[in-house]
Enzyme design. Sequence first.
Site, PDB file in Angstrom:
ATOM      1  N   CYS A   1      87.416  25.590  23.662  1.00 30.64           N
ATOM      2  CA  CYS A   1      86.593  25.281  24.837  1.00 30.64           C
ATOM      3  C   CYS A   1      85.926  26.574  25.277  1.00 30.64           C
ATOM      4  O   CYS A   1      86.001  27.583  24.552  1.00 30.64           O
ATOM      5  CB  CYS A   1      87.415  24.622  25.952  1.00 30.64           C
ATOM      6  SG  CYS A   1      88.693  25.660  26.652  1.00 30.64           S
TER       7      CYS A   1
ATOM      8  N   ARG B   1      90.687  23.195  29.099  1.00 29.74           N
ATOM      9  CA  ARG B   1      90.728  22.084  28.140  1.00 29.74           C
ATOM     10  C   ARG B   1      91.448  22.404  26.834  1.00 29.74           C
ATOM     11  O   ARG B   1      92.268  21.603  26.369  1.00 29.74           O
ATOM     12  CB  ARG B   1      89.294  21.609  27.853  1.00 29.74           C
ATOM     13  CG  ARG B   1      88.618  20.993  29.060  1.00 29.74           C
ATOM     14  CD  ARG B   1      87.126  20.871  28.856  1.00 29.74           C
ATOM     15  NE  ARG B   1      86.483  22.182  28.811  1.00 29.74           N
ATOM     16  CZ  ARG B   1      85.209  22.386  28.534  1.00 29.74           C
ATOM     17  NH1 ARG B   1      84.438  21.353  28.237  1.00 29.74           N
ATOM     18  NH2 ARG B   1      84.713  23.613  28.534  1.00 29.74           N
TER      19      ARG B   1
ATOM     20  N   ASP C   1      83.998  19.787  31.360  1.00 30.06           N
ATOM     21  CA  ASP C   1      84.565  21.034  31.891  1.00 30.06           C
ATOM     22  C   ASP C   1      85.047  20.803  33.333  1.00 30.06           C
ATOM     23  O   ASP C   1      84.245  20.451  34.199  1.00 30.06           O
ATOM     24  CB  ASP C   1      83.445  22.095  31.861  1.00 30.06           C
ATOM     25  CG  ASP C   1      83.932  23.462  32.279  1.00 30.06           C
ATOM     26  OD1 ASP C   1      85.064  23.574  32.793  1.00 30.06           O
ATOM     27  OD2 ASP C   1      83.166  24.421  32.094  1.00 30.06           O
TER      28      ASP C   1
HETATM   29  P1  4NP Z   1      87.599  25.656  29.879  1.00 24.52           P
HETATM   30  O1  4NP Z   1      87.092  25.776  31.414  1.00 24.52           O
HETATM   31  O2  4NP Z   1      86.401  25.964  29.036  1.00 24.52           O
HETATM   32  O3  4NP Z   1      88.040  24.240  29.792  1.00 24.52           O
HETATM   33  O4  4NP Z   1      88.719  26.671  29.738  1.00 24.52           O
HETATM   34  C1  4NP Z   1      86.445  26.932  31.888  1.00 24.52           C
HETATM   35  C2  4NP Z   1      87.210  28.027  32.240  1.00 24.52           C
HETATM   36  C3  4NP Z   1      86.571  29.157  32.733  1.00 24.52           C
HETATM   37  C4  4NP Z   1      85.190  29.175  32.881  1.00 24.52           C
HETATM   38  C5  4NP Z   1      84.453  28.072  32.499  1.00 24.52           C
HETATM   39  C6  4NP Z   1      85.084  26.947  32.003  1.00 24.52           C
HETATM   40  N1  4NP Z   1      84.562  30.313  33.431  1.00 24.52           N
HETATM   41  O5  4NP Z   1      83.329  30.253  33.628  1.00 24.52           O
HETATM   42  O6  4NP Z   1      85.214  31.333  33.675  1.00 24.52           O
END
Ligand code: 4NP
Length: 161
Positions: free
Chosen positions: A13, A19, A131
């Site tokens: 992800c 995720r 997300d």
């Molecule tokens: P992930 O969610 O891709 O599901 O881990 C996110 C975690 C952090 C960020 C964006 C999405 N961020 O911009 O820091």
Amino acid sequence: MTKKGKHTVLFICLGNICRSPAGEGIMKSLVEKAGLQDEFEIDSAGIGNWHVGQLPDSRMRKCGAEHGYNFNSHARQFQKSDFGRFETIVVMDNENYRAITSMASCQADKDKVVRMADFLTHHREYTTVPDPYYGDYSDFELVITLLEDACQGLLNNLVEE
Ligand code: 4NP
């Protein structure tokens, strides 16, 4: 399946704190329940490097715990060398798909990249695992719901191969 005879699965992800560590934890749980843990190598990684070394987001951990999971992997960034280590690279959305396939150096590596939502059987109305980072708790619940469905579909698909 690799030469070692194991299924090697890497969940991807953007940040590797919501995720994909949940995908990793849920897939490991399903594999263990099926008694197949010796036949699988399961990991997760992120596209960005902002959260490297961190445990999953506290909201994701709490939501996971409420569903009986312990999401405790530490974030790492995807490396090109992961194409050599994993046969199946599972991405959560189209942005992930573009980012990872753009790092592939041959068609065979590109073909390793699959979308998590393609393995949904109960929630086919979703084409991505959205997300949850800027969302509320219900978005984290949705991640668990979709990943439980899709990981079961992926597991069935891999063992049927
Ligand atoms: P992930 O969610 O891709 O599901 O881990 C996110 C975690 C952090 C960020 C964006 C999405 N961020 O911009 O820091």
